[in-house]
Design a protein around this motif. Structure first.
Motif, PDB file in Angstrom:
ATOM      1  N   ARG A 153      28.859  51.162  32.536  1.00 42.28           N
ATOM      2  CA  ARG A 153      29.033  51.866  33.804  1.00 42.28           C
ATOM      3  C   ARG A 153      28.397  51.067  34.943  1.00 42.28           C
ATOM      4  NH1 ARG A 153      26.482  56.210  32.641  1.00 42.28           N
ATOM      5  NH2 ARG A 153      28.256  57.408  31.869  1.00 42.28           N
ATOM      6  N   ASP A 154      27.187  50.530  34.686  1.00 41.11           N
ATOM      7  CA  ASP A 154      26.533  49.719  35.712  1.00 41.11           C
ATOM      8  C   ASP A 154      27.338  48.455  36.001  1.00 41.11           C
ATOM      9  OD1 ASP A 154      24.560  51.595  35.822  1.00 41.11           O
ATOM     10  OD2 ASP A 154      23.155  50.500  34.538  1.00 41.11           O
ATOM     11  N   ARG A 155      27.832  47.838  34.935  1.00 45.08           N
ATOM     12  CA  ARG A 155      28.635  46.635  35.131  1.00 45.08           C
ATOM     13  C   ARG A 155      29.914  46.948  35.894  1.00 45.08           C
ATOM     14  NH1 ARG A 155      30.135  43.531  29.771  1.00 45.08           N
ATOM     15  NH2 ARG A 155      27.851  43.613  29.634  1.00 45.08           N
ATOM     16  N   GLY A 156      30.530  48.080  35.581  1.00 41.63           N
ATOM     17  CA  GLY A 156      31.739  48.466  36.306  1.00 41.63           C
ATOM     18  C   GLY A 156      31.440  48.782  37.765  1.00 41.63           C
ATOM     19  N   ARG A 157      30.269  49.431  38.004  1.00 39.28           N
ATOM     20  CA  ARG A 157      29.899  49.746  39.388  1.00 39.28           C
ATOM     21  C   ARG A 157      29.662  48.458  40.174  1.00 39.28           C
ATOM     22  NH1 ARG A 157      25.809  52.405  38.259  1.00 39.28           N
ATOM     23  NH2 ARG A 157      26.751  54.478  38.193  1.00 39.28           N
ATOM     24  N   ARG A 158      28.941  47.500  39.541  1.00 38.10           N
ATOM     25  CA  ARG A 158      28.687  46.229  40.238  1.00 38.10           C
ATOM     26  C   ARG A 158      29.992  45.479  40.490  1.00 38.10           C
ATOM     27  NH1 ARG A 158      24.370  46.077  36.523  1.00 38.10           N
ATOM     28  NH2 ARG A 158      25.550  44.650  35.184  1.00 38.10           N
ATOM     29  N   ALA A 159      30.854  45.489  39.493  1.00 38.37           N
ATOM     30  CA  ALA A 159      32.133  44.802  39.672  1.00 38.37           C
ATOM     31  C   ALA A 159      32.953  45.444  40.782  1.00 38.37           C
ATOM     32  CB  ALA A 159      32.915  44.802  38.353  1.00 38.37           C
ATOM     33  N   LEU A 160      32.948  46.789  40.833  1.00 37.62           N
ATOM     34  CA  LEU A 160      33.707  47.482  41.869  1.00 37.62           C
ATOM     35  C   LEU A 160      33.127  47.206  43.256  1.00 37.62           C
ATOM     36  CD1 LEU A 160      35.952  49.421  42.629  1.00 37.62           C
ATOM     37  CD2 LEU A 160      34.384  51.323  42.196  1.00 37.62           C
ATOM     38  N   HIS A 161      31.785  47.266  43.345  1.00 38.37           N
ATOM     39  CA  HIS A 161      31.153  46.977  44.640  1.00 38.37           C
ATOM     40  C   HIS A 161      31.428  45.539  45.070  1.00 38.37           C
ATOM     41  CE1 HIS A 161      28.013  50.451  44.192  1.00 38.37           C
ATOM     42  NE2 HIS A 161      29.244  50.879  44.436  1.00 38.37           N
ATOM     43  N   GLY A 162      31.356  44.606  44.114  1.00 37.41           N
ATOM     44  CA  GLY A 162      31.649  43.219  44.456  1.00 37.41           C
ATOM     45  C   GLY A 162      33.077  43.040  44.938  1.00 37.41           C
ATOM     46  N   TRP A 163      33.990  43.728  44.245  1.00 38.37           N
ATOM     47  CA  TRP A 163      35.399  43.619  44.661  1.00 38.37           C
ATOM     48  C   TRP A 163      35.601  44.218  46.057  1.00 38.37           C
ATOM     49  CZ3 TRP A 163      39.173  47.304  45.756  1.00 38.37           C
ATOM     50  CH2 TRP A 163      40.473  46.814  45.864  1.00 38.37           C
ATOM     51  N   VAL A 164      34.965  45.370  46.313  1.00 35.36           N
ATOM     52  CA  VAL A 164      35.099  45.995  47.637  1.00 35.36           C
ATOM     53  C   VAL A 164      34.515  45.089  48.716  1.00 35.36           C
ATOM     54  CG1 VAL A 164      34.351  47.947  49.053  1.00 35.36           C
ATOM     55  CG2 VAL A 164      35.184  48.345  46.726  1.00 35.36           C
ATOM     56  N   ASP A 165      33.343  44.486  48.430  1.00 33.38           N
ATOM     57  CA  ASP A 165      32.738  43.586  49.411  1.00 33.38           C
ATOM     58  C   ASP A 165      33.633  42.383  49.682  1.00 33.38           C
ATOM     59  OD1 ASP A 165      30.594  45.272  49.561  1.00 33.38           O
ATOM     60  OD2 ASP A 165      29.347  44.137  48.154  1.00 33.38           O
ATOM     61  N   THR A 166      34.224  41.836  48.626  1.00 40.87           N
ATOM     62  CA  THR A 166      35.126  40.695  48.809  1.00 40.87           C
ATOM     63  C   THR A 166      36.330  41.072  49.659  1.00 40.87           C
ATOM     64  OG1 THR A 166      34.440  39.785  46.671  1.00 40.87           O
ATOM     65  CG2 THR A 166      36.517  38.981  47.592  1.00 40.87           C
ATOM     66  N   GLN A 167      36.908  42.230  49.371  1.00 41.62           N
ATOM     67  CA  GLN A 167      38.070  42.659  50.148  1.00 41.62           C
ATOM     68  C   GLN A 167      37.685  42.978  51.593  1.00 41.62           C
ATOM     69  OE1 GLN A 167      41.163  42.473  48.893  1.00 41.62           O
ATOM     70  NE2 GLN A 167      40.136  41.651  47.071  1.00 41.62           N
ATOM     71  N   ARG A 168      36.461  43.522  51.775  1.00 42.65           N
ATOM     72  CA  ARG A 168      36.030  43.815  53.153  1.00 42.65           C
ATOM     73  C   ARG A 168      35.857  42.511  53.943  1.00 42.65           C
ATOM     74  NH1 ARG A 168      31.690  46.781  52.204  1.00 42.65           N
ATOM     75  NH2 ARG A 168      32.776  48.771  52.437  1.00 42.65           N
ATOM     76  N   ARG A 169      35.237  41.492  53.306  1.00 40.95           N
ATOM     77  CA  ARG A 169      35.095  40.203  53.989  1.00 40.95           C
ATOM     78  C   ARG A 169      36.450  39.586  54.304  1.00 40.95           C
ATOM     79  NH1 ARG A 169      30.833  39.658  50.235  1.00 40.95           N
ATOM     80  NH2 ARG A 169      32.195  38.438  48.857  1.00 40.95           N
ATOM     81  N   LEU A 170      37.375  39.736  53.377  1.00 40.61           N
ATOM     82  CA  LEU A 170      38.714  39.201  53.618  1.00 40.61           C
ATOM     83  C   LEU A 170      39.375  39.909  54.803  1.00 40.61           C
ATOM     84  CD1 LEU A 170      41.081  37.416  52.784  1.00 40.61           C
ATOM     85  CD2 LEU A 170      41.745  39.184  51.130  1.00 40.61           C
ATOM     86  N   LEU A 171      39.197  41.239  54.876  1.00 40.54           N
ATOM     87  CA  LEU A 171      39.768  41.972  56.009  1.00 40.54           C
ATOM     88  C   LEU A 171      39.104  41.567  57.324  1.00 40.54           C
ATOM     89  CD1 LEU A 171      40.113  45.561  54.494  1.00 40.54           C
ATOM     90  CD2 LEU A 171      41.944  43.944  55.007  1.00 40.54           C
ATOM     91  N   ASP A 172      37.764  41.338  57.277  1.00 42.09           N
ATOM     92  CA  ASP A 172      37.086  40.891  58.496  1.00 42.09           C
ATOM     93  C   ASP A 172      37.609  39.542  58.947  1.00 42.09           C
ATOM     94  OD1 ASP A 172      35.619  43.214  58.446  1.00 42.09           O
ATOM     95  OD2 ASP A 172      33.870  42.311  57.460  1.00 42.09           O
ATOM     96  N   GLN A 173      37.843  38.642  57.984  1.00 43.16           N
ATOM     97  CA  GLN A 173      38.393  37.333  58.338  1.00 43.16           C
ATOM     98  C   GLN A 173      39.789  37.467  58.926  1.00 43.16           C
ATOM     99  OE1 GLN A 173      38.203  34.980  54.794  1.00 43.16           O
ATOM    100  NE2 GLN A 173      35.942  34.955  54.741  1.00 43.16           N
ATOM    101  N   LEU A 174      40.584  38.355  58.348  1.00 40.32           N
ATOM    102  CA  LEU A 174      41.940  38.537  58.867  1.00 40.32           C
ATOM    103  C   LEU A 174      41.903  39.135  60.272  1.00 40.32           C
ATOM    104  CD1 LEU A 174      43.755  39.893  55.676  1.00 40.32           C
ATOM    105  CD2 LEU A 174      43.965  37.624  56.683  1.00 40.32           C
TER     106      LEU A 174
END
Length: 419
Positions: free
Chosen positions: A286-307
């Motif tokens: 569960r912790d690994r899934g939470r970290r993976a989800l947060h990492g994915w959200v952060d990556t997508q947020r940075r990508l949206l900021d760049q766009l």
């Protein structure tokens, strides 16, 4: 047919008396002579003061037993003395008791089957089963991760039963067991274990079967190297766990079973997962899934900021406005070009029209000329070019600058004078 032969035939009209049937059966049995018989001793009756001892010999692989009688002196001469469950070789003659109609074996020699002979027989059977592929790894089935029901075959109120249940419930308190108590040594062990295995095979709520027994001597563990039991476990549709004896004990059942456990305690730990370990694993996942989800959200947020920071998205209407100005400039330029082209073509058209007007017949007619037309014999209208083409009374059409009139020729033709 002779009178003697007629007596030998049994019919409803000429039945044999009981004594005749008993005598004939005895005659056939006594023809067998002395035989060597191997089996397990299940009962010994040697009363003091009597000259005959009584034993019950049982086949370890089938529910078949026979009575054996022998002199007390023969039984006392054996060292060590036989006990119940021991394997023996008996040289005996079948004896049919005429009065009671019973059959027994009259032993003249009894030999104890030694440990070496037992081990040699087990080794021969091991090689046979291995050659048939019963020990092959690819035939072994995986245990279910969390069986909904566990079958346990073990001795009644035994330490093996307690070890399996206590350790399994300590790891997974909700584990469900169906326990069948059987004999785990002696002549009755193999038939009872086979019956219990068949019952658990038919139980739809049982997904894995454990056969457990504590430690013991080679003779005590002999049923778990029985050929019939090994073949039944190999043919079972459900995974079977063998937990027989201690770590050094390796009956043939260990090789045939899908999983071999060194002790019943080990079987209790292998049959179910540890609830604490699985809870910790779930927490980690569960912790690994939470970290993976947060990492994915952060990556997508940075990508949206760049766009969003790109000019096209930072000022989306600016390029459109600039392009609109360019389109308007090009539109005005195109309009001017079209108007210039139209003016030039209109001037050329006016000049061409003036030339055509000056050169056309209408202009000539406007200066006072006329075009005279007449109808020929076929009724076609033609231009009059000569006075000879018409005669008096011919109707002609005279076209002038502003229209046409019709006239009739009234006089003869006057030719123009050449001069």
């Amino acid at each position: 047919m002779s009178e003697t032969a007629a007596r030998e035939v049994s019919t409803a009209e000429n039945p044999w008396p009981v004594r005749t049937v008993a005598r004939k059966i005895g005659d056939w049995i006594h023809r067998l002579g002395a035989v060597w018989v191997e089996g397990q001793v299940t009962q010994i009756s040697a009363r003091p003061g009597t000259g005959t001892a009584f034993l019950t010999l049982r086949d370890p692989a089938a529910d078949v037993s026979m009575s054996v009688t022998c002199p007390m002196s023969l039984l006392r001469s054996l060292e060590p003395p036989p006990r119940e469950g021991a394997s023996v070789l008996v040289n005996a003659r079948p004896a049919y008791f005429f009065g009671r109609g019973t059959l027994s074996l009259r032993a003249s020699e009894i030999r104890m089957v030694g440990i070496g002979e037992l081990l040699a027989r087990i080794e021969r059977l091991r090689r046979l089963l291995a050659a048939e592929g019963l020990f092959a790894t690819e035939r072994k089935r995986r245990l279910p991760f969390l069986p909904k029901g566990i079958g346990l075959i073990t001795g009644r109120a035994s330490a093996a039963e307690r070890d399996v249940l206590v350790n399994a419930h300590a790891r997974w308190p909700a584990a469900r067991f169906r326990v069948i108590n059987t004999a785990v040594q002696g002549a009755l062990a193999v038939p009872e274990i086979l019956d219990a295995l068949s019952i658990l095979e038919r139980d739809k709520n049982v997904e894995v079967i454990v056969i457990a027994r504590g430690g013991g001597s080679v003779e005590d563990l002999l049923p778990f190297s029985d050929e019939a039991l090994c073949r039944a476990v190999s043919a079972a549709r459900k995974p079977v766990i063998s937990a027989i004896g201690h770590e050094p004990d390796t009956p043939l059942l260990d090789h045939v079973a899908d999983v071999r456990c060194s002790t019943p305690t080990d079987a209790g730990k292998r049959v179910v997962p540890d609830v604490r370990e699985e809870s910790e694993r779930v927490r980690q996942m569960r912790d690994r899934g939470r970290r993976a989800l947060h990492g994915w959200v952060d990556t997508q947020r940075r990508l949206l900021d760049q766009l969003r920071s790109r000019p096209a998205l930072a000022d989306p209407l600016g390029p459109i406005d600039r392009r609109a100005d360019e389109v308007e400039v090009q539109r005005q330029r195109g309009r001017r070009e079209i108007l210039s082209t139209l003016t030039r073509e209109q001037t050329a058209l006016t000049a061409a029209r003036a030339r055509l007007t000056a050169l056309g017949p209408a202009a000539t007619l406007e200066r006072g000329y006329a075009v005279v037309q007449f109808s020929d014999a076929e009724g076609n209208l033609g231009v009059l070019r000569s006075v000879s083409e018409v005669s008096e009374g011919t109707e002609v059409r005279i076209r002038v600058g502003d229209g046409a009139v019709r006239a009739v020729v009234t006089a003869g033709s006057d030719r123009a004078e050449e001069g």
